[in-house]
Design a protein around this motif. Structure first.
Motif, PDB file in Angstrom:
ATOM      1  N   CYS A  77       0.668  -1.443   0.217  1.00 48.15           N
ATOM      2  CA  CYS A  77       0.219  -0.289   0.010  1.00 48.15           C
ATOM      3  C   CYS A  77       0.600   1.319   0.076  1.00 48.15           C
ATOM      4  CB  CYS A  77      -1.222  -0.062   1.002  1.00 48.15           C
ATOM      5  SG  CYS A  77      -2.031  -1.250   0.969  1.00 48.15           S
ATOM      6  N   ILE A  80       1.981   1.940  -3.423  1.00 49.70           N
ATOM      7  CA  ILE A  80       0.905   2.105  -4.161  1.00 49.70           C
ATOM      8  C   ILE A  80       0.565   3.711  -3.956  1.00 49.70           C
ATOM      9  CG2 ILE A  80      -1.892   2.164  -5.201  1.00 49.70           C
ATOM     10  CD1 ILE A  80      -1.223  -0.832  -4.293  1.00 49.70           C
ATOM     11  N   ASP A 101       0.541  -4.552 -12.466  1.00 48.10           N
ATOM     12  CA  ASP A 101       1.070  -4.899 -11.643  1.00 48.10           C
ATOM     13  C   ASP A 101       2.891  -5.133 -12.344  1.00 48.10           C
ATOM     14  OD1 ASP A 101       0.307  -5.148  -9.339  1.00 48.10           O
ATOM     15  OD2 ASP A 101      -0.708  -7.292  -9.079  1.00 48.10           O
ATOM     16  N   SER A 164      -6.650  -4.044  -7.925  1.00 45.27           N
ATOM     17  CA  SER A 164      -6.458  -3.520  -9.020  1.00 45.27           C
ATOM     18  C   SER A 164      -4.688  -3.671  -9.983  1.00 45.27           C
ATOM     19  CB  SER A 164      -4.752  -2.474  -7.322  1.00 45.27           C
ATOM     20  OG  SER A 164      -4.038  -3.498  -6.969  1.00 45.27           O
ATOM     21  N   CYS A 167      -6.863  -1.356 -13.051  1.00 51.10           N
ATOM     22  CA  CYS A 167      -7.611  -0.967 -13.488  1.00 51.10           C
ATOM     23  C   CYS A 167      -7.277   0.400 -13.841  1.00 51.10           C
ATOM     24  CB  CYS A 167      -7.874  -0.945 -11.595  1.00 51.10           C
ATOM     25  SG  CYS A 167      -6.312  -0.036 -11.278  1.00 51.10           S
ATOM     26  N   PHE A 182      -5.047   3.934  -1.030  1.00 50.91           N
ATOM     27  CA  PHE A 182      -4.777   2.155  -0.186  1.00 50.91           C
ATOM     28  C   PHE A 182      -4.372   2.429   1.186  1.00 50.91           C
ATOM     29  CE2 PHE A 182      -4.602  -0.868  -3.022  1.00 50.91           C
ATOM     30  CZ  PHE A 182      -5.906   0.550  -4.537  1.00 50.91           C
ATOM     31  N   ASP A 193      -7.147  -2.767  -1.593  1.00 50.65           N
ATOM     32  CA  ASP A 193      -7.470  -2.568  -2.928  1.00 50.65           C
ATOM     33  C   ASP A 193      -8.876  -2.889  -2.917  1.00 50.65           C
ATOM     34  OD1 ASP A 193      -7.259  -5.438  -3.033  1.00 50.65           O
ATOM     35  OD2 ASP A 193      -6.265  -5.884  -5.656  1.00 50.65           O
TER      36      ASP A 193
END
Length: 313
Positions: A77, A80, A101, A164, A167, A182, A193
């Protein structure tokens, strides 16, 4: 190198997968789009920083627009959040922020279809299918397991997306969410996600799906083992309970969720028998039971940390 301001930014959080990241970046170089886009990679390994080197080399060789940064605080997180924050800061005029990813590759029409769907449907969040490519021939139990499935929907509005790995978020998502990050409590468990999209739905944001925007995820041999798959089922149950608990705080919420857990556990046995009768696969039949067991474990404070890596020497 393009000098046009990007209409979209593709964000890639990366952790110790330099070879996978090379494939991901190579797939982005094949995108068939009529608008400019940028790439932002966040290397979540503050020691090795292999993703940083891979990305810088790729950007130099291709002349594509983008930058790479290091997020030394380990956690999915954190990576991200850093990716989206850097993307928005560097490219404030961009309308869309996507994520893929570092164990995935995008089809050549992925980006165009994601953006087109967002604009055509006028939705805030778009998802697309993730097709699994196994590193060795998969057993029937692995092939049929829900963890390796994807939403089967036609292009159009959907109630919500869940992952995610494929997305798109419009700029409106970050402007309208009270907490547009996140939740870092999911750093090592996973599920950040799912929590993010659940909060987005509750905030009234709209979701779309594009069946043509295909992502391929490469599944290593160790993730095809029954032990890993069953642990993942447990973890999904823990995640589901954690999200439910956040929505129902306090004593009353705890009592309601314990009742839900008891009912879920009972029904899971019925579902397991039904799944086994339908598929003949014991591994697939364990999934509903382990989901419910995971919920129970979470309710008494037991969790898992599969994404917490050991320090490198």
């Amino acid at each position: 190198m393009t000098t046009q301001a990007p209409h979209a930014v593709v964000c890639i959080p990366s952790f110790r997968r330099p070879d996978g990241l090379k494939k991901t970046l190579a797939s982005l170089a094949t995108q068939q789009v009529d608008f400019a886009f940028a790439i932002v990679v966040i290397d979540n390994d503050g020691v090795g920083q292999e993703a940083l080197a891979v990305t810088q080399s790729f950007l130099t060789e291709t002349g594509m627009l983008g930058q790479a940064f290091v997020e030394p605080q380990q956690g999915n997180c954190y990576a991200i959040n850093s990716a989206f924050a850097k993307a928005r800061s560097l490219y404030p005029s961009a309308s869309y922020f996507l994520m893929i990813d570092d164990d995935e590759t995008a089809s050549s029409v992925w980006l165009a279809n994601m953006v087109r769907t967002a604009e055509t449907l006028d939705v805030d969040i778009v998802g697309g299918p993730v097709i699994r490519a196994f590193d060795k021939p998969a057993s029937k139990g692995v092939e049929l397991h829900p963890l390796f499935g994807s939403i089967e929907a036609k292009t159009g509005p959907v109630d919500m997306i869940h992952g995610s790995g494929n997305c798109l978020l419009s700029k409106r998502v970050f402007e309208r969410l009270e907490k547009p990050q996140f939740d870092v409590q999911f750093n090592f468990l996973g599920g950040g996600d799912m929590d993010f999209f659940t909060r987005s739905k509750r905030a009234g944001l709209r979701f779309g799906w594009t069946a043509e925007a295909i992502i391929t995820e490469f599944v290593p041999v160790e993730r095809m083992e029954p032990k890993w798959i069953m642990t993942r089922s447990l973890r999904t149950g823990i995640i589901n309970y954690s999200i439910d608990r956040a929505r129902r705080p306090g004593l009353q919420g705890a009592v309601l969720l314990q009742a839900k857990n008891v009912i879920s556990l009972g029904l899971s046995l019925v579902r397991a028998v039904s799944v086994f009768a339908k598929t003949g696969q014991p591994l697939v039949a364990t999934h509903p039971v382990l989901l419910s067991v995971g919920r129970v474990l979470a309710s008494i404070g037991i969790t898992l940390s599969p994404y917490k890596a050991k320090p490198q020497s």
